[in-house]
Scaffold this active site. Structure first.
Site, PDB file in Angstrom:
ATOM      1  N   ILE A  16       0.880  -1.166   0.000  1.00  0.00           N
ATOM      2  CA  ILE A  16       0.000   0.000   0.000  1.00  0.00           C
ATOM      3  C   ILE A  16       0.920   1.219   0.000  1.00  0.00           C
ATOM      4  CG2 ILE A  16      -0.220  -0.138   2.529  1.00  0.00           C
ATOM      5  CD1 ILE A  16      -2.939   1.190   2.292  1.00  0.00           C
ATOM      6  N   SER A  17       0.678   2.146  -0.920  1.00  0.00           N
ATOM      7  CA  SER A  17       1.588   3.273  -1.119  1.00  0.00           C
ATOM      8  C   SER A  17       1.656   4.188   0.101  1.00  0.00           C
ATOM      9  CB  SER A  17       1.143   4.098  -2.335  1.00  0.00           C
ATOM     10  OG  SER A  17       1.271   3.364  -3.518  1.00  0.00           O
TER      11      SER A  17
END
Length: 232
Positions: A81-82
């Protein structure tokens, strides 16, 4: 005023500890939003969306207490997840209006799509990994997000069935500018995409399709993304 969406309670945790964790996460979120403002995220709609979407609902349980660190976190299928700052930067660069539709390439855990859903009319998002697709779908249902249409498939091909799109956001790095995605963008539309063959060489590009065969390019700086995988 849009009502904030609460994150799910941690299963198997005493209510008092769960409340303490929620208070801690709320404080960490405030600090993160302040950091984003200082770093140049000035679009109030983007900041509001990131305030309203519970990032802790989109990370694995083991990393829930780290949900508002400005770090990428591992999720299933060796994906991540960025970083919140990257999500904010890409969303701000997209400059999406409330009446517009967005195509997202790479659903992942669903966090970026959930943020986009706060500022767009409709979000189409594509994920190639079925386990991730099913996890994201369950999260959208749990949080009652109704304007996201998830698709399971090869994101490198886009989703021509609902094209053209006013905005396209790609959450994996293409080796070169993906022409098949540009073709699904309206004239005047914007695509934000990491481009580069290797992690060290990736640049975040904002591409505006100003005419049928003309694209204006803006380099937003170096980034690190997993590669875009697919037929194209």
């Amino acid at each position: 005023m849009i009502k904030k969406t609460p994150g799910p309670r941690v299963k198997g945790v005493h209510p008092a500890l769960a409340d303490s964790l929620e208070q801690s996460l709320a404080a960490e979120k405030i600090r993160l939003l302040m950091k984003l403002r200082r770093s140049g995220i000035t679009d109030t709609r983007v900041l509001a969306a990131m305030e309203q979407v519970p990032r802790e609902a989109f990370v694995d349980e083991a990393f829930r207490d780290r949900a508002y660190e400005d770090n990428a976190l591992p999720i299933a299928m060796e994906q991540t997840i960025s970083m919140p700052s990257i999500v904010a930067t890409m969303t701000q660069a997209l400059d999406c209006k409330p009446t517009q539709s967005v195509l997202e390439i790479g659903t992942g855990s669903g966090y970026q799509a959930a943020v986009l859903a706060r500022i767009a009319r409709r979000v189409h998002t594509i994920e190639r990994h079925k386990p991730l697709f099913e996890i994201a779908l369950a999260r959208f249902e749990q949080l009652k997000i109704r304007n996201i249409t998830p698709h399971l498939g090869d994101g490198s091909k886009g989703w021509p069935h609902a094209a053209p799109y006013e905005r396209i956001l790609v959450t994996a790095a293409a080796e070169t500018i993906p022409q098949i995605l540009l073709a699904q963008l309206t004239i005047g539309g914007v695509m934000v995409v990491p481009v580069g063959p290797h992690v060290a060489d990736q640049q975040l590009l904002k591409l505006t399709r100003v005419a049928e065969d003309e694209v204006r390019k803006e380099n937003l700086g170096p980034v690190r993304f997993v590669p875009l995988v697919g037929s194209y």
